[in-house]
Design a protein around this motif. Sequence first.
Motif, PDB file in Angstrom:
ATOM      1  N   ALA A  69      40.282  52.994  28.819  1.00  0.00           N
ATOM      2  CA  ALA A  69      40.157  54.297  29.478  1.00  0.00           C
ATOM      3  C   ALA A  69      41.131  54.334  30.647  1.00  0.00           C
ATOM      4  CB  ALA A  69      38.738  54.536  29.965  1.00  0.00           C
ATOM      5  N   ASP A  70      41.691  55.496  30.888  1.00  0.00           N
ATOM      6  CA  ASP A  70      42.489  55.732  32.091  1.00  0.00           C
ATOM      7  C   ASP A  70      41.684  56.628  33.014  1.00  0.00           C
ATOM      8  OD1 ASP A  70      44.810  54.283  31.335  1.00  0.00           O
ATOM      9  OD2 ASP A  70      45.337  55.905  29.958  1.00  0.00           O
ATOM     10  N   VAL A  71      41.454  56.148  34.223  1.00  0.00           N
ATOM     11  CA  VAL A  71      40.611  56.869  35.177  1.00  0.00           C
ATOM     12  C   VAL A  71      41.412  57.141  36.438  1.00  0.00           C
ATOM     13  CG1 VAL A  71      38.510  56.800  36.573  1.00  0.00           C
ATOM     14  CG2 VAL A  71      38.503  55.826  34.271  1.00  0.00           C
ATOM     15  N   ARG A  72      41.358  58.368  36.897  1.00  0.00           N
ATOM     16  CA  ARG A  72      42.021  58.730  38.150  1.00  0.00           C
ATOM     17  C   ARG A  72      40.989  58.697  39.273  1.00  0.00           C
ATOM     18  NH1 ARG A  72      45.826  63.960  38.978  1.00  0.00           N
ATOM     19  NH2 ARG A  72      47.176  62.613  37.715  1.00  0.00           N
ATOM     20  N   LEU A  73      41.127  57.729  40.174  1.00  0.00           N
ATOM     21  CA  LEU A  73      40.239  57.641  41.334  1.00  0.00           C
ATOM     22  C   LEU A  73      40.665  58.705  42.324  1.00  0.00           C
ATOM     23  CD1 LEU A  73      40.039  53.762  41.780  1.00  0.00           C
ATOM     24  CD2 LEU A  73      38.524  55.250  40.462  1.00  0.00           C
ATOM     25  N   THR A  74      39.775  59.615  42.615  1.00  0.00           N
ATOM     26  CA  THR A  74      40.160  60.823  43.361  1.00  0.00           C
ATOM     27  C   THR A  74      39.993  60.724  44.864  1.00  0.00           C
ATOM     28  OG1 THR A  74      37.926  61.695  42.995  1.00  0.00           O
ATOM     29  CG2 THR A  74      39.634  62.308  41.405  1.00  0.00           C
ATOM     30  N   ASN A  75      39.196  59.739  45.325  1.00  0.00           N
ATOM     31  CA  ASN A  75      38.933  59.687  46.767  1.00  0.00           C
ATOM     32  C   ASN A  75      38.724  58.241  47.189  1.00  0.00           C
ATOM     33  OD1 ASN A  75      38.347  60.317  49.409  1.00  0.00           O
ATOM     34  ND2 ASN A  75      36.218  60.878  48.990  1.00  0.00           N
ATOM     35  N   THR A  76      39.807  57.483  47.254  1.00  0.00           N
ATOM     36  CA  THR A  76      39.678  56.071  47.632  1.00  0.00           C
ATOM     37  C   THR A  76      39.589  55.883  49.132  1.00  0.00           C
ATOM     38  OG1 THR A  76      42.069  55.805  47.670  1.00  0.00           O
ATOM     39  CG2 THR A  76      40.948  55.344  45.592  1.00  0.00           C
ATOM     40  N   GLY A  77      40.057  56.882  49.905  1.00  0.00           N
ATOM     41  CA  GLY A  77      40.012  56.736  51.359  1.00  0.00           C
ATOM     42  C   GLY A  77      40.749  55.486  51.787  1.00  0.00           C
ATOM     43  N   TYR A  78      40.075  54.648  52.613  1.00  0.00           N
ATOM     44  CA  TYR A  78      40.694  53.403  53.054  1.00  0.00           C
ATOM     45  C   TYR A  78      40.192  52.202  52.257  1.00  0.00           C
ATOM     46  CZ  TYR A  78      42.958  55.585  57.028  1.00  0.00           C
ATOM     47  OH  TYR A  78      43.769  56.353  57.808  1.00  0.00           O
ATOM     48  N   ASN A  79      39.505  52.472  51.149  1.00  0.00           N
ATOM     49  CA  ASN A  79      39.024  51.360  50.350  1.00  0.00           C
ATOM     50  C   ASN A  79      40.188  50.672  49.662  1.00  0.00           C
ATOM     51  OD1 ASN A  79      35.913  51.421  50.330  1.00  0.00           O
ATOM     52  ND2 ASN A  79      36.505  53.560  50.094  1.00  0.00           N
ATOM     53  N   ALA A  80      40.266  49.355  49.815  1.00  0.00           N
ATOM     54  CA  ALA A  80      41.366  48.595  49.237  1.00  0.00           C
ATOM     55  C   ALA A  80      41.021  48.069  47.863  1.00  0.00           C
ATOM     56  CB  ALA A  80      41.707  47.429  50.142  1.00  0.00           C
ATOM     57  N   PHE A  81      39.800  48.224  47.423  1.00  0.00           N
ATOM     58  CA  PHE A  81      39.409  47.658  46.140  1.00  0.00           C
ATOM     59  C   PHE A  81      38.270  48.460  45.521  1.00  0.00           C
ATOM     60  CE2 PHE A  81      36.975  45.588  49.435  1.00  0.00           C
ATOM     61  CZ  PHE A  81      35.683  45.550  48.944  1.00  0.00           C
ATOM     62  N   LEU A  82      38.180  48.331  44.219  1.00  0.00           N
ATOM     63  CA  LEU A  82      37.118  48.945  43.430  1.00  0.00           C
ATOM     64  C   LEU A  82      36.202  47.848  42.927  1.00  0.00           C
ATOM     65  CD1 LEU A  82      35.939  51.358  41.632  1.00  0.00           C
ATOM     66  CD2 LEU A  82      37.491  50.476  39.851  1.00  0.00           C
ATOM     67  N   THR A  83      34.897  48.038  43.032  1.00  0.00           N
ATOM     68  CA  THR A  83      33.948  47.140  42.384  1.00  0.00           C
ATOM     69  C   THR A  83      33.353  47.885  41.194  1.00  0.00           C
ATOM     70  OG1 THR A  83      32.163  47.827  43.870  1.00  0.00           O
ATOM     71  CG2 THR A  83      33.416  45.878  44.497  1.00  0.00           C
ATOM     72  N   TYR A  84      33.167  47.166  40.081  1.00  0.00           N
ATOM     73  CA  TYR A  84      32.730  47.840  38.867  1.00  0.00           C
ATOM     74  C   TYR A  84      32.137  46.838  37.879  1.00  0.00           C
ATOM     75  CZ  TYR A  84      37.004  45.997  36.685  1.00  0.00           C
ATOM     76  OH  TYR A  84      37.987  45.168  36.198  1.00  0.00           O
ATOM     77  N   LYS A  85      31.486  47.382  36.834  1.00  0.00           N
ATOM     78  CA  LYS A  85      30.990  46.602  35.704  1.00  0.00           C
ATOM     79  C   LYS A  85      31.073  47.450  34.440  1.00  0.00           C
ATOM     80  CE  LYS A  85      27.673  43.220  37.521  1.00  0.00           C
ATOM     81  NZ  LYS A  85      26.252  42.807  37.570  1.00  0.00           N
ATOM     82  N   PHE A  86      31.213  46.782  33.315  1.00  0.00           N
ATOM     83  CA  PHE A  86      31.139  47.459  32.028  1.00  0.00           C
ATOM     84  C   PHE A  86      29.686  47.497  31.562  1.00  0.00           C
ATOM     85  CE2 PHE A  86      35.488  45.645  31.977  1.00  0.00           C
ATOM     86  CZ  PHE A  86      36.182  46.845  31.902  1.00  0.00           C
ATOM     87  N   VAL A  87      29.342  48.542  30.803  1.00  0.00           N
ATOM     88  CA  VAL A  87      27.992  48.705  30.271  1.00  0.00           C
ATOM     89  C   VAL A  87      28.097  49.131  28.814  1.00  0.00           C
ATOM     90  CG1 VAL A  87      27.018  49.352  32.505  1.00  0.00           C
ATOM     91  CG2 VAL A  87      27.832  51.136  30.960  1.00  0.00           C
ATOM     92  N   THR A  88      27.001  48.939  28.076  1.00  0.00           N
ATOM     93  CA  THR A  88      26.917  49.464  26.708  1.00  0.00           C
ATOM     94  C   THR A  88      25.633  50.253  26.571  1.00  0.00           C
ATOM     95  OG1 THR A  88      25.729  47.545  25.797  1.00  0.00           O
ATOM     96  CG2 THR A  88      28.138  47.471  25.777  1.00  0.00           C
ATOM     97  N   GLY A  89      25.689  51.295  25.723  1.00  0.00           N
ATOM     98  CA  GLY A  89      24.499  52.065  25.388  1.00  0.00           C
ATOM     99  C   GLY A  89      24.167  53.118  26.421  1.00  0.00           C
ATOM    100  N   THR A  90      23.384  54.116  25.961  1.00  0.00           N
ATOM    101  CA  THR A  90      22.974  55.199  26.858  1.00  0.00           C
ATOM    102  C   THR A  90      21.862  54.755  27.800  1.00  0.00           C
ATOM    103  OG1 THR A  90      21.511  55.968  25.093  1.00  0.00           O
ATOM    104  CG2 THR A  90      23.677  57.007  25.253  1.00  0.00           C
ATOM    105  N   ASP A  91      21.037  53.795  27.344  1.00  0.00           N
ATOM    106  CA  ASP A  91      20.104  53.111  28.238  1.00  0.00           C
ATOM    107  C   ASP A  91      20.802  51.811  28.600  1.00  0.00           C
ATOM    108  OD1 ASP A  91      17.986  52.259  29.704  1.00  0.00           O
ATOM    109  OD2 ASP A  91      16.686  51.802  28.002  1.00  0.00           O
ATOM    110  N   PRO A  92      21.637  51.832  29.636  1.00  0.00           N
ATOM    111  CA  PRO A  92      22.718  50.846  29.730  1.00  0.00           C
ATOM    112  C   PRO A  92      22.269  49.392  29.820  1.00  0.00           C
ATOM    113  CG  PRO A  92      22.484  52.039  31.800  1.00  0.00           C
ATOM    114  CD  PRO A  92      21.616  52.743  30.793  1.00  0.00           C
TER     115      PRO A  92
END
Length: 603
Positions: A69-92
């Motif tokens: 996926a290509d995602v455009r982060l729209t409001n990073t402000g002064y954040n130098a990094f993104l924290t994230y996780k991958f999930v599966t399913g609608t009940d993740p």
Amino acid sequence: MKYFFLFVSLLSMGLGYGLRAQTNPIEVHFSVNNAPPGNPVGIRGSLPPLSWETTTWLTDSAGTGVFIADVRLTNTGYNAFLTYKFVTGTDPIWELGSGENRILLLNASVVSTGKLSWNKQELMDKSTLAGLVFPKEELLSEFNIAKEAFRSLHPGLTRYEAIDSFEQNLVRLESQLSKDASLTEVYRYYSRFLASIHCGHTFLNPYNQNALILNVIYGQSDKVPFLFQLIDKRICVTWDGTENGVLPRGTEILAIDGIAVNQIIDSLLPYMRSDGANLGQRLYQIELHGAEQWEPFDAVFPLIFPPTNDSYTLTLKKPGLKAEEVIVAATTVKQRLEYLKKRGFFIPEKDEELWKFEIKTDQLAVLTLATFVTWDMQMDWKNFLANVFKELKERQIPNLVIDIRGNEGGNGEVPEVLAQYLIDKKTILSAPSERLYYEKVSPGIRPYLSTWEDTYFDLTGKLTPTAEGYFLPKKSESKPLVVKPLKSRWQGNAFLLTDDSNSSATFYLAKYLKMTRAATLVGQTTGGNQMGTNGGIMMFLRLPYTGMEMDIPLYGYYPNGKNENGGIAPDMEVSGDWEKVARGVDQEMEEVLEAIRLRKSEK
């Protein structure tokens, strides 16, 4: 009185020197494979349009099992990094379980995660770590914020040391920050400075650091692959965390990479926090116990003595053998723990698992309280204690061991509740004087501070100034502790097992029970300090560029009269015996059993 050991949610803050987001928005390319089949794959994260509550879906348009996926982060402000996780399913279903989140540095207008694998956490590469550098201008700006915060807020800067000592340490810190420095260097500089204040509640609290700092300081493959206890400044291996099991219990580590253990310990001591001149409390923090997710030794040791070629050369002596050299791979905390679990090391998943009651014989029961952090417990801890003492009475068990070894503290109400089951008469324990060192937070540092109650930013009209420069609350919350024994209480012999970790609420439990002679203290002198401690309401200082967080207690608790600069000494002191530690013998329990035997024989 309020005593807290803090668990606060993590926040993401900005970094400097080319690490801040260059532009807004930022294009991020995500890619992951090896996800569980049969369900859609998505991502959740810390910056919009991603969130931790809703899923942004990835696609496998090529049918290769690689979701992108290509995602455009729209409001990073002064954040130098993104924290994230991958999930599966609608009940993740979340990857990585309860482990650390993934981290992506946002240092360009277009960034990519690279090819990631589901449920496999990649370490930050060394070139990236080397690039986490801050210019001296930003470091000195942060220094001025920290200097004003500590000078104006901290109530215990001169409790154990003269103000000249604090100012000298400030000069040293300013000199260190007067040149460009890496994130790890800045962490080391502040760790030593904060420890020099000699306040057990003033430190770079790992539970309050952002995800990037935790990854850099605690998440790298630079940890030693064993747990250990110090016996007369000698390292005794207690658990083997190597892949091949080459460090049996009782192995003595004589040197690491040619550096003698006593030199290593002396180098680490200035970075370890304590209340006043409590050396035992500092030595305890140099040990590796494995019970906490983040331990001081894991943070500081690799910063001073980093591994060579991702390994450590250990000069050691296994039980019954001659000294030899063994090369062991440096490891991560997570990997070490996996090997420890395979060898039977127990890690609780819930706080209530740290409370356990066992009736060993018709003469002895053991109540283990390895934490006083009760606010996340699912069980009713007061009801738990009530049932313990009810069963003791019904079954007429004459002896009870209360084991608080390894327990730094938590809820200050726990000692009060426990005491009512153990004392034999109404007891009034005098309360220390509550002192603050400020009345109103300066506007210059206000943006960098947070706390639980906004009222603590301005206490105008609620305090009375003193001639010494402190402020006393007009309505003090620190009142004499009145403990009344229960009418139908259990009447038996209580033993409290203590060690150097007992420095907050557990320090006060040891103090109460020794003063009232409601229990016999067995073990080592506690942490904490009889001259008083600092705590209560906390201010959380977060620096704007490095993102580091420092805990600053607002209340200084000053007891009446002249008190010893140290912890609470046990009635029965137990010193570490190398051979017994090597064999896993519980020496404190040995002493208790012998005391019970002698009492029984004297009747």
